[in-house]
Scaffold this active site. Sequence first.
Site, short mmCIF file in Angstrom:
data_model
loop_
_atom_site.label_atom_id
_atom_site.label_comp_id
_atom_site.label_asym_id
_atom_site.label_seq_id
_atom_site.Cartn_x
_atom_site.Cartn_y
_atom_site.Cartn_z
N THR A 182 6.65 -2.65 -5.65
CA THR A 182 6.34 -1.25 -5.90
C THR A 182 7.64 -0.49 -6.16
OG1 THR A 182 5.28 0.71 -4.97
CG2 THR A 182 6.28 -0.79 -3.39
N GLU A 329 1.73 -0.52 -0.26
CA GLU A 329 2.11 -0.91 1.11
C GLU A 329 0.91 -0.91 2.06
OE1 GLU A 329 3.60 1.17 -0.87
OE2 GLU A 329 5.75 1.33 -0.53
N LYS A 445 4.03 10.05 -11.43
CA LYS A 445 2.94 9.08 -11.52
C LYS A 445 2.10 9.38 -12.75
CE LYS A 445 0.67 5.98 -8.65
NZ LYS A 445 -0.13 5.65 -7.49
N TRP A 450 4.06 4.28 -11.79
CA TRP A 450 5.22 5.08 -11.46
C TRP A 450 6.28 5.10 -12.56
CZ3 TRP A 450 4.55 8.25 -7.70
CH2 TRP A 450 3.84 7.90 -6.56
#
Length: 544
Positions: A182, A329, A445, A450
């Site tokens: 990420t 996450e 975003k 992202w």
Amino acid sequence: MRGLMQDVPLTLQMVLERAGSLSAAKTVATKTADGVHRRTYGEVVERVARLAAALHDLGVRPGDRVATFAWNSSRHLELYLAVPCMGAVLHTLNLRLHPEQLSYIANHAEDRVVFVDASVLPLWEKIPGLETVRTIVVMDDTDGAATGAPGALDYDELLAAAAPRFSWPRLDERDAAAMCYTSGTTGHPKGVVYSHRSSVLHSMASLFADFLGIAERDVCLPIVPQFHANAWGTPYAALMAGASLAMAGRFMDPASVSQLVAAEGVTISAAVPTVWFGVLQAIDAGQVDPATLSTLERIVCGGSAVPEALMRGYDELGIRIVHAWGMTETSPLGSVANVKSTVARDQVLRTRLTQGIPAPSLKVRVVTDEGEAAPWDGATMGELQINGPWVADAYYDPAAPGGRGGLDRFTDDESGTRWLKTGDVAVIDGEGYIQLVDRTKDLVKSGGEWISTLELENLLITHPKVTEAAVIAVAHPKWGERPLACVVRADESVTKDELLAHLGGHVAAWQVPDDVVFIDEVPKTSVGKFDKRVLRAEFADYRL
Ligand code: AMP
């Protein structure tokens, strides 16, 4: 006194076994250029055994990373099962990243074998400096139109030649099952490593009526990519429930999505707001017949905030948007905005538009700038923090003790509870609903993916005609947010196109800002940091 119950490891082998024994007649359908290709779960489970045998023959051993570079499909589903169930680690690579980012990620994870869709082979071949990849397997998703890569293996040939059975090893539920990187605000992307246990618990929770409520009678269409946080866990949840799956392949335009919904009788879908905004626009423009969506009951929407107009638009079509919040996450589902029976009737729409309440077994808190846990008063703001059995405990760092890195993103309280610092700024109301109000992560975003403002700023500053640059997020009706570059010139002759072309050489095309504005100075805080709040306020109404 100890409990006297069986200690059965929670592993994805449970999902595989159950799909084969209880849901063998259910199907996974994949959209292709020529139509829709269907396979039963019975066939999938047989192919998964062959795939595991083939991986073993290729030298893949427990703990080895097996990467995918692919769209949503039944083959990708087979990899979701075979790789973790044989004890290896599934690493889904994000097709939308720049080749240099992909190179970093694949090297960092030490991917050994990679499964690549033929349609994205040209993207794969642009990735420089791969150090650990030994084998490439191509999955022909072009109905035979693509030619394979030299030296690569063909997926279906590999399966045809493999042994039809595989002896599944006994796994520890805490073993790694999958990993996903990420974007971080600073530095390189960070690897999240899911365990079997976290994946099983997250899938089970997705079946709860008050969470996603995926049930046996459902047909589930995850449009969220399988490379983005395991398609929000929906493939595993659907297999566990015995629900059929529909996979869009690379066809995510409104016409293809609505055709697939109609062809498969889809009842539940999951995607970022951008996708469903596009479908609604196509309906309004008369390009999509709303009758094609007649089986669709609910859409799980998250990744960025659901706008009220989108929710109302689908309400009018009789389709319920279920707003969800999560992060890579958090496996990724953390909270869902189902409306509790205690919520006042005039608060129903407002509540549905919040980021929701956490799933059973997850805990959230908001911590103020003063380090205090905020009261649930719907007004006191702070960073959202989360704890639970499918929340990351560390980021993957092979150089750190136990591979546990990025520890500054976690904090332990006095009772020993470990909290992930989300980087989202929120309030929590008296009913426990989370409302995001800002984020401390300096990122944009766009369409669910992202864009690093820091990376863009660092690149802009390397341009000889630029003195300072700050990139901010500007609201966009379709993409949620888009980047705007605010640049202080060192040389008046510099043009917007020159700067955008400069960025285009280093980041993916969709990450290039939509526009450049020239300013006299980047506003600063008292300690000299860029004060992007001032810029965001100044350009709040900027139309890209
Ligand atoms: P990712 O790890 O790429 O899935 O991104 C997770 C982040 O996306 C969260 O920390 C939020 O900043 C944002 N996000 C996810 N869901 C929502 C939502 N429903 N509303 C607003 N932001 C969201």
